[in-house]
Design a protein around this motif. Sequence first.
Motif, PDB file in Angstrom:
ATOM      1  N   ILE A 168      -6.421 -43.822 -28.886  1.00  0.00           N
ATOM      2  CA  ILE A 168      -4.972 -44.118 -28.849  1.00  0.00           C
ATOM      3  C   ILE A 168      -4.338 -44.089 -27.685  1.00  0.00           C
ATOM      4  N   ALA A 169      -2.699 -44.893 -27.626  1.00  0.00           N
ATOM      5  CA  ALA A 169      -1.878 -44.795 -26.378  1.00  0.00           C
ATOM      6  C   ALA A 169      -0.928 -43.756 -26.705  1.00  0.00           C
ATOM      7  N   GLY A 170       0.271 -43.386 -25.416  1.00  0.00           N
ATOM      8  CA  GLY A 170       1.173 -42.794 -25.886  1.00  0.00           C
ATOM      9  C   GLY A 170       1.437 -41.208 -26.105  1.00  0.00           C
ATOM     10  N   ARG A 171       2.218 -41.014 -26.031  1.00  0.00           N
ATOM     11  CA  ARG A 171       1.913 -39.229 -26.203  1.00  0.00           C
ATOM     12  C   ARG A 171       1.709 -38.808 -28.112  1.00  0.00           C
ATOM     13  N   LEU A 172       0.886 -37.298 -28.004  1.00  0.00           N
ATOM     14  CA  LEU A 172       0.344 -36.637 -29.091  1.00  0.00           C
ATOM     15  C   LEU A 172       1.813 -35.209 -29.018  1.00  0.00           C
ATOM     16  N   PRO A 189      11.108 -25.570 -23.039  1.00  0.00           N
ATOM     17  CA  PRO A 189      11.547 -26.773 -22.744  1.00  0.00           C
ATOM     18  C   PRO A 189      11.886 -28.523 -22.753  1.00  0.00           C
ATOM     19  N   ARG A 190      12.647 -28.966 -21.705  1.00  0.00           N
ATOM     20  CA  ARG A 190      13.434 -29.976 -21.915  1.00  0.00           C
ATOM     21  C   ARG A 190      13.147 -31.027 -22.527  1.00  0.00           C
ATOM     22  N   VAL A 191      11.754 -31.548 -21.269  1.00  0.00           N
ATOM     23  CA  VAL A 191      10.945 -32.443 -21.714  1.00  0.00           C
ATOM     24  C   VAL A 191      10.457 -33.210 -23.303  1.00  0.00           C
ATOM     25  N   LEU A 192      10.391 -31.861 -23.729  1.00  0.00           N
ATOM     26  CA  LEU A 192      10.138 -31.708 -25.437  1.00  0.00           C
ATOM     27  C   LEU A 192      10.460 -31.942 -26.094  1.00  0.00           C
ATOM     28  N   VAL A 193      12.271 -31.346 -25.904  1.00  0.00           N
ATOM     29  CA  VAL A 193      13.558 -31.429 -26.891  1.00  0.00           C
ATOM     30  C   VAL A 193      13.642 -32.777 -26.305  1.00  0.00           C
ATOM     31  N   GLU A 194      13.440 -33.584 -25.865  1.00  0.00           N
ATOM     32  CA  GLU A 194      13.877 -34.516 -25.853  1.00  0.00           C
ATOM     33  C   GLU A 194      13.186 -35.937 -25.783  1.00  0.00           C
ATOM     34  N   ALA A 195      11.777 -35.556 -26.066  1.00  0.00           N
ATOM     35  CA  ALA A 195      10.721 -36.304 -27.045  1.00  0.00           C
ATOM     36  C   ALA A 195      11.036 -36.273 -28.136  1.00  0.00           C
ATOM     37  N   HIS A 196      11.589 -35.208 -28.501  1.00  0.00           N
ATOM     38  CA  HIS A 196      12.389 -35.700 -30.463  1.00  0.00           C
ATOM     39  C   HIS A 196      13.298 -36.642 -30.833  1.00  0.00           C
ATOM     40  N   ARG A 197      14.294 -36.588 -28.959  1.00  0.00           N
ATOM     41  CA  ARG A 197      15.603 -36.707 -29.659  1.00  0.00           C
ATOM     42  C   ARG A 197      14.972 -38.087 -29.374  1.00  0.00           C
ATOM     43  N   VAL A 252       3.257 -29.534 -23.584  1.00  0.00           N
ATOM     44  CA  VAL A 252       2.335 -29.404 -24.677  1.00  0.00           C
ATOM     45  C   VAL A 252       2.030 -28.326 -24.360  1.00  0.00           C
ATOM     46  N   ARG A 253       0.907 -28.193 -24.072  1.00  0.00           N
ATOM     47  CA  ARG A 253      -0.283 -27.343 -23.778  1.00  0.00           C
ATOM     48  C   ARG A 253       0.531 -26.071 -23.203  1.00  0.00           C
ATOM     49  N   ASP A 254       1.366 -25.851 -22.099  1.00  0.00           N
ATOM     50  CA  ASP A 254       2.364 -24.962 -21.686  1.00  0.00           C
ATOM     51  C   ASP A 254       3.613 -24.655 -23.342  1.00  0.00           C
ATOM     52  N   ALA A 255       3.686 -25.485 -23.598  1.00  0.00           N
ATOM     53  CA  ALA A 255       4.725 -24.684 -24.216  1.00  0.00           C
ATOM     54  C   ALA A 255       3.452 -23.998 -26.060  1.00  0.00           C
ATOM     55  N   ALA A 256       2.844 -24.815 -26.240  1.00  0.00           N
ATOM     56  CA  ALA A 256       1.850 -23.932 -27.305  1.00  0.00           C
ATOM     57  C   ALA A 256       1.569 -22.229 -26.624  1.00  0.00           C
ATOM     58  N   SER A 257       1.093 -22.406 -25.666  1.00  0.00           N
ATOM     59  CA  SER A 257       0.998 -20.804 -25.032  1.00  0.00           C
ATOM     60  C   SER A 257       1.832 -20.186 -24.715  1.00  0.00           C
ATOM     61  N   ALA A 258       2.868 -20.607 -24.509  1.00  0.00           N
ATOM     62  CA  ALA A 258       4.354 -19.403 -24.330  1.00  0.00           C
ATOM     63  C   ALA A 258       4.812 -19.329 -25.637  1.00  0.00           C
ATOM     64  N   PHE A 259       4.840 -19.825 -26.684  1.00  0.00           N
ATOM     65  CA  PHE A 259       5.367 -20.003 -28.012  1.00  0.00           C
ATOM     66  C   PHE A 259       4.874 -19.351 -29.110  1.00  0.00           C
ATOM     67  N   ALA A 261       2.066 -20.627 -30.343  1.00  0.00           N
ATOM     68  CA  ALA A 261       1.645 -22.106 -30.872  1.00  0.00           C
ATOM     69  C   ALA A 261       0.244 -22.861 -30.979  1.00  0.00           C
ATOM     70  N   ASP A 262      -0.452 -23.550 -31.550  1.00  0.00           N
ATOM     71  CA  ASP A 262      -1.368 -24.405 -31.291  1.00  0.00           C
ATOM     72  C   ASP A 262      -0.909 -25.436 -31.333  1.00  0.00           C
ATOM     73  N   ALA A 263      -1.727 -25.453 -29.841  1.00  0.00           N
ATOM     74  CA  ALA A 263      -1.570 -27.001 -29.065  1.00  0.00           C
ATOM     75  C   ALA A 263      -1.863 -28.314 -30.159  1.00  0.00           C
ATOM     76  N   LEU A 264      -3.221 -28.109 -30.377  1.00  0.00           N
ATOM     77  CA  LEU A 264      -4.289 -29.082 -30.962  1.00  0.00           C
ATOM     78  C   LEU A 264      -3.450 -29.312 -32.356  1.00  0.00           C
ATOM     79  N   ALA A 265      -2.902 -28.552 -33.248  1.00  0.00           N
ATOM     80  CA  ALA A 265      -1.995 -28.613 -34.683  1.00  0.00           C
ATOM     81  C   ALA A 265      -0.499 -29.699 -34.555  1.00  0.00           C
ATOM     82  N   TRP A 266      -0.600 -29.296 -33.188  1.00  0.00           N
ATOM     83  CA  TRP A 266       0.694 -30.365 -33.001  1.00  0.00           C
ATOM     84  C   TRP A 266       0.380 -31.866 -32.693  1.00  0.00           C
TER      85      TRP A 266
END
Lengths: 323, 323
Positions: A168-172, A189-197, A252-259, A261-266
């Motif tokens: 794979i190439a790119g963000r997951l 975190p802004r960087v993740l919200v921006e990644a959705h936007r 992704v790892r940091d947000a999963a930890s903070a919230f 959530a399961d980083a691997l599921a994301w």
Amino acid sequence: MSEISRTAAVSEVGEHVLIGELQRRIGEAPGVIVGIGDDAAVVGLSEPTVAVSTDVLVQDRHFRLNWSSANDIGHRVAGANLADIAAMGAMPTSLVVGLVLPPTTQVGWVLDFLDGLAQECESIGAAVVGGDLAAGDTIMISATALGDLQGREPVRRNGAQPADVVAIAGRLGWAGAGLSLLSRGFTSPRVLVEAHRVPKPPYLAGIHAASAGAHAMLDVSDGLLTDLGHIAAASGVSIDIEAAAVPIDDPVRDAASAFNADALAWVLAGGDDHAIAATFAPDTQLPPGFTVIGRVHEPDGDGPTVTVDSVARPDLRGFDHFR
Amino acid sequence: MSEISRTAAVSEVGEHVLIGELQRRIGEAPGVIVGIGDDAAVVGLSEPTVAVSTDVLVQDRHFRLNWSSANDIGHRVAGANLADIAAMGAMPTSLVVGLVLPPTTQVGWVLDFLDGLAQECESIGAAVVGGDLAAGDTIMISATALGDLQGREPVRRNGAQPADVVAIAGRLGWAGAGLSLLSRGFTSPRVLVEAHRVPKPPYLAGIHAASAGAHAMLDVSDGLLTDLGHIAAASGVSIDIEAAAVPIDDPVRDAASAFNADALAWVLAGGDDHAIAATFAPDTQLPPGFTVIGRVHEPDGDGPTVTVDSVARPDLRGFDHFR
């Protein structure tokens, strides 16, 4: 020509004025023989084949006006479409847009949307060459992108072979995490919200993978496992992913930890980053940016499957728009 | 693969099953290198240029489910798009569709729509090569058609020259009369109602006009006077129509008489027949099917205008989707 008011409703300025504004803002580009404003656009290619892909996005289903700016949505619509073209191994050249708008929509929203659409196209050397406008109760956007294979063979979903590596190439997981955070009422975190936007599809990775002889390829839009399932089914093979090899980026790892959530599921189930997934013969020198995450093998008695460390994960299936 | 139920809701069968049905029903066609089911379709051309046009249609604004069958709507969506391609002088080759459907839509409606879409494409040798599905509150359809110029120059709106003749091919006023009758609660005369439901664009007339050297051309979708206004504005010329030269076909004349309507208004202001209007140098041997209805002249002090027997007719302006 006088500037039209950004706060006017589209019903006040009318369809033809708005099309004129689009024409004026988007202009012409190299390779565009006839641009916006005629019955059809005419686009030049380097060879007599063309790749074409279409997507539709619906307000409150694919995007929300309070989560994304008009400019964001323009980037996102174009990105989803251009990524499909790149995932065939074609260079995106042009895009046409169909826009359904409530008559009360502000002109400024439309202009910002078109700016985002044009900016995303320009980022890979493509241009917006045409469009159509109609009135409706909610915003619906269709986009169709064209691409130039430049002599490369199109890389389809059905060419994966046993013993291929899956890369794979790119963000997951970034956009999926961002959407999950927005859904819970967070804007950071802004960087993740921006990644959705505004996803950042790795367009050139698709073209480089085609040049390197990728056997099968697609862009990840429904979730990695779901989309690899499309390769497996089309190719009549099974795919096993090695969980430890799947990159989980720090945000992704940091947000999963903070919230909690399961980083691997994301990473395995989240869509909309438009990463490129491809399979290559095992001796292939992979293009820059690709990471091997698994392997193709002969299907067992149950037919084509996608497993993670040899285990089926039906809990990580992706999104079906009608269910 | 088992047949799916026509009376099931699309939400019961799911997106991927439905896309599989599209793929199975529409199949492959000559010139289609990659068809439905991959990230993008790939289409062959006779030369390295492509014409592309997009249209969006919205339920209850462009079509009504109680006035038109799903098959009719499929024909109409494809026809509108393919006519735009032909009006550039290009041969339509392929079409992609974006379909927004309420989750309760019956599968049978979708299959009938796709049959109509495919049938209209086949009537001119084109094929449906791709699509996207999404859920929404009302039906919205986007279609994008591609065309092959086959070595011809694209015929634009901006090439009309003083002394050119203005000629039209195809029906005028039929669809407008049909819509007017449906709006008043009538379902006959059947031939006019059918003309609204399933227009018959004169695709080959566009291609023949390009070969004959037409200076400017478009398909009539907003109404003849409005669309000739687009040629006049783009070319910086004025156009005068001779009312007595405009063909009023018997069904239109008879219906106008029976319903106390103005036949000439239907012909000059009605849209959606997708007739082809073109201008030619005065010594041109016109292709079969074209009728001369007026002449191009230098604009006077007021700039480009379209007149009927030298009189402006603002009462016969066409439709603006946002007003």
